[in-house]
Design a protein around this motif. Structure first.
Motif, PDB file in Angstrom:
ATOM      1  N   GLY A 154      45.356  35.936  43.554  1.00  0.00           N
ATOM      2  CA  GLY A 154      44.926  36.483  42.273  1.00  0.00           C
ATOM      3  C   GLY A 154      45.179  35.592  41.084  1.00  0.00           C
ATOM      4  N   GLY A 155      45.500  34.320  41.296  1.00  0.00           N
ATOM      5  CA  GLY A 155      45.900  33.461  40.193  1.00  0.00           C
ATOM      6  C   GLY A 155      44.827  32.547  39.648  1.00  0.00           C
ATOM      7  N   ASN A 156      43.667  32.466  40.305  1.00  0.00           N
ATOM      8  CA  ASN A 156      42.610  31.588  39.807  1.00  0.00           C
ATOM      9  C   ASN A 156      41.266  32.097  40.324  1.00  0.00           C
ATOM     10  OD1 ASN A 156      41.417  29.523  38.390  1.00  0.00           O
ATOM     11  ND2 ASN A 156      42.243  27.869  39.633  1.00  0.00           N
ATOM     12  N   LEU A 197      41.682  37.950  34.328  1.00  0.00           N
ATOM     13  CA  LEU A 197      42.731  37.291  35.104  1.00  0.00           C
ATOM     14  C   LEU A 197      44.074  37.672  34.487  1.00  0.00           C
ATOM     15  CD1 LEU A 197      43.567  35.243  37.333  1.00  0.00           C
ATOM     16  CD2 LEU A 197      43.386  33.468  35.603  1.00  0.00           C
ATOM     17  N   ALA A 198      44.757  38.633  35.104  1.00  0.00           N
ATOM     18  CA  ALA A 198      46.066  39.097  34.644  1.00  0.00           C
ATOM     19  C   ALA A 198      46.045  39.463  33.155  1.00  0.00           C
ATOM     20  CB  ALA A 198      47.135  38.051  34.927  1.00  0.00           C
ATOM     21  N   TYR A 207      43.258  26.373  45.697  1.00  0.00           N
ATOM     22  CA  TYR A 207      42.474  26.898  44.576  1.00  0.00           C
ATOM     23  C   TYR A 207      42.861  26.271  43.235  1.00  0.00           C
ATOM     24  CZ  TYR A 207      40.001  30.359  47.344  1.00  0.00           C
ATOM     25  OH  TYR A 207      39.181  30.964  48.263  1.00  0.00           O
ATOM     26  N   SER A 208      43.402  25.068  43.265  1.00  0.00           N
ATOM     27  CA  SER A 208      43.756  24.397  42.017  1.00  0.00           C
ATOM     28  C   SER A 208      42.641  23.485  41.521  1.00  0.00           C
ATOM     29  CB  SER A 208      45.036  23.572  42.201  1.00  0.00           C
ATOM     30  OG  SER A 208      44.815  22.515  43.129  1.00  0.00           O
ATOM     31  N   LYS A 241      51.901  41.067  41.121  1.00  0.00           N
ATOM     32  CA  LYS A 241      52.262  40.484  39.831  1.00  0.00           C
ATOM     33  C   LYS A 241      51.059  39.845  39.135  1.00  0.00           C
ATOM     34  CE  LYS A 241      57.151  39.684  40.858  1.00  0.00           C
ATOM     35  NZ  LYS A 241      58.242  38.685  40.993  1.00  0.00           N
ATOM     36  N   ASP A 242      50.081  39.387  39.904  1.00  0.00           N
ATOM     37  CA  ASP A 242      48.854  38.841  39.348  1.00  0.00           C
ATOM     38  C   ASP A 242      47.688  39.686  39.846  1.00  0.00           C
ATOM     39  OD1 ASP A 242      49.679  36.602  37.778  1.00  0.00           O
ATOM     40  OD2 ASP A 242      50.128  35.532  39.638  1.00  0.00           O
TER      41      ASP A 242
END
Length: 441
Positions: free
Chosen positions: A344-346, A322-323, A382-383, A306-307
């Motif tokens: 895959g989100g950041n 990024l997406a 990874y935030s 999804k990402d």
């Protein structure tokens, strides 16, 4: 033991350091101080009063040394070194020191799990590879190498006298006129490659030919190993097949190669990257991106696909997708320093700003400016990101918009799973390990 010049002089620290103060004695210069990602162990590399090199790894002091060729921390958090004394090379990893019989050591690589390794060495005109379980060689050249994601399985393609040989976990498979594309399922139970022998070519999986096709590529294996795809090149298209059935047709011109096929956790095809000497394109998430000048294989995607996030370059500038959202352009410091979250989100990407300043970009914000970035570490989720930098007089640890620690010597810090900071500094001839409480804890 006269041939072993590297001496373990003394046990100075506990195997897992945790917090505290650890005397190191007198020294001339600190070259590096690093914490493991979990903050439980540290690595110290320094010059002693005798002008010789020493290091401390996992609580053990080693030296004196002529040189330290490679050092670092594996993805699983183990420190390692490749060092030299006289004409002897040594590899220190996971508490064990092995001698490397070679004239030169050119590289050391680890899988994502960090639980295995491949050391490439050269003697005269011949090369060899050393892993945790076996030594491969001598051979003329290394064509490629690969690990399973869990690190328990290795694959290499070597060439000797023009003959290609494929070794899986040290066991040789075939003698070919060409071989490439070693792939594994995540646990390594399913593996394969493509090969050519005289006028015939085929795709092999688990030592069984699954199809004979012209100009093959692959296989491309799902994470669980249940889905296997491979490609066959035509003049104006690339056919993607599974079980000898065509499942996708990709329009492609001459000299266009299938660089990679991205397989989701459910076994479906999520996308692919094509390339030739002039440009690259990536199809993912139902969209096609490109063309790009340079593609480095820097790509991350979660099992549900999804990402996604990937890095590419155009006109010597770096970009991150990024997406579907494009970040950049960046005056990139090198794709090897870019960090992608596994889902895959950041991302975290160091780059040069105006007036030679340095920054770290992410999906949510940019960190900086800094005079010279020495280290940076994403948080476990990874935030967030912590940065170690220097202004050529002091070394600072930066977190959430401010410097939290300053020290005369190089230092390090990591964000723990509870959100706090653990840092390592040098004070009074000791390594000091402390925790710094964040405002959220």
């Amino acid at each position: 033991m006269k041939q072993i010049i590297i001496l373990c002089l003394s046990l100075l620290f506990f195997l897992s350091c945790g917090k505290g103060s650890y005397p190191i004695g007198e020294y001339k210069k600190i070259i590096d101080l690093s914490l493991s990602p979990d903050g439980n162990t540290f690595f110290l590399y320094y010059t002693g009063k005798d002008n010789r090199l020493y290091y401390i790894i996992n609580g053990k002091q080693t030296g004196p040394l002529d040189s330290v060729l490679f050092y670092g921390c594996t993805p699983s958090g183990l420190f390692y070194t490749v060092c030299r004394n006289g004409d002897k090379f040594f590899f220190d990893y996971n508490g064990k020191i092995k001698e490397i019989s070679a004239e030169r050591v050119v590289s050391v690589d680890f899988p994502p799990s960090g639980d295995n390794y491949l050391i490439r060495a050269i003697s005269g005109t011949k090369q060899s590879l050393m892993s945790a379980d076996t030594v491969i060689g001598p051979f003329d050249s290394l064509q490629e190498s690969s690990f399973s994601k869990n690190g328990k399985h290795t694959g290499v393609v070597i060439i000797t006298s023009g003959v290609y040989q494929v070794l899986i976990d040290g066991q040789m498979h075939g003698e070919y006129s060409y071989a490439e594309g070693i792939k594994f399922s995540d646990n390594g139970a399913v593996w394969g490659y493509s090969f050519a022998l005289a006028a015939n070519s085929a795709v092999l999986v688990n030592d069984r030919i699954i199809d004979e096709v012209s100009h093959p590529s692959g296989p491309y294996i799902s994470p669980d190993g249940k889905a296997v795809y491979y490609a066959s090149y035509g003049e104006k298209k690339i056919d993607i097949l599974s079980n000898k059935i065509r499942v996708m047709e990709i329009p492609a011109g001459n000299n266009t190669l299938l660089i990679d096929l991205y397989v989701a956790g459910d076994g479906s095809i999520a996308g692919y990257t094509l390339g030739n000497p002039e440009y690259f394109t990536t199809m993912i998430g139902g969209k096609t991106y490109g063309p790009f000048d340079k593609w480095y294989g820097k790509f991350a995607m979660p099992p549900d696909a999804k990402d996604y996030v990937f890095y590419y370059e155009n006109n010597e500038l770096g970009y991150i997708n990024l997406a579907g959202k494009i970040y950049g352009p960046y005056a990139a410091e090198g794709y090897g320093k870019i960090e992608f979250s596994p889902d895959g989100g950041n991302f975290f990407a160091p780059y040069f700003g105006d007036n030679a300043t340095q920054w770290i970009a992410s999906a949510d914000r940019d960190y900086g400016p800094f005079p010279i970035i020495e280290k940076f570490h994403p948080s476990p989720d990874y935030s967030n990101c912590i940065v170690v930098y220097t202004d050529m007089t002091s070394h600072m640890i930066y977190f959430d918009g401010k410097d939290i620690i300053s020290n005369d010597n190089i230092c390090d810090a990591v964000i723990l799973t509870n959100g706090n900071i653990r840092y390592a500094i040098i004070e009074d001839n000791s390594v000091i390990i402390k925790d710094w409480m964040t405002a959220d804890n």
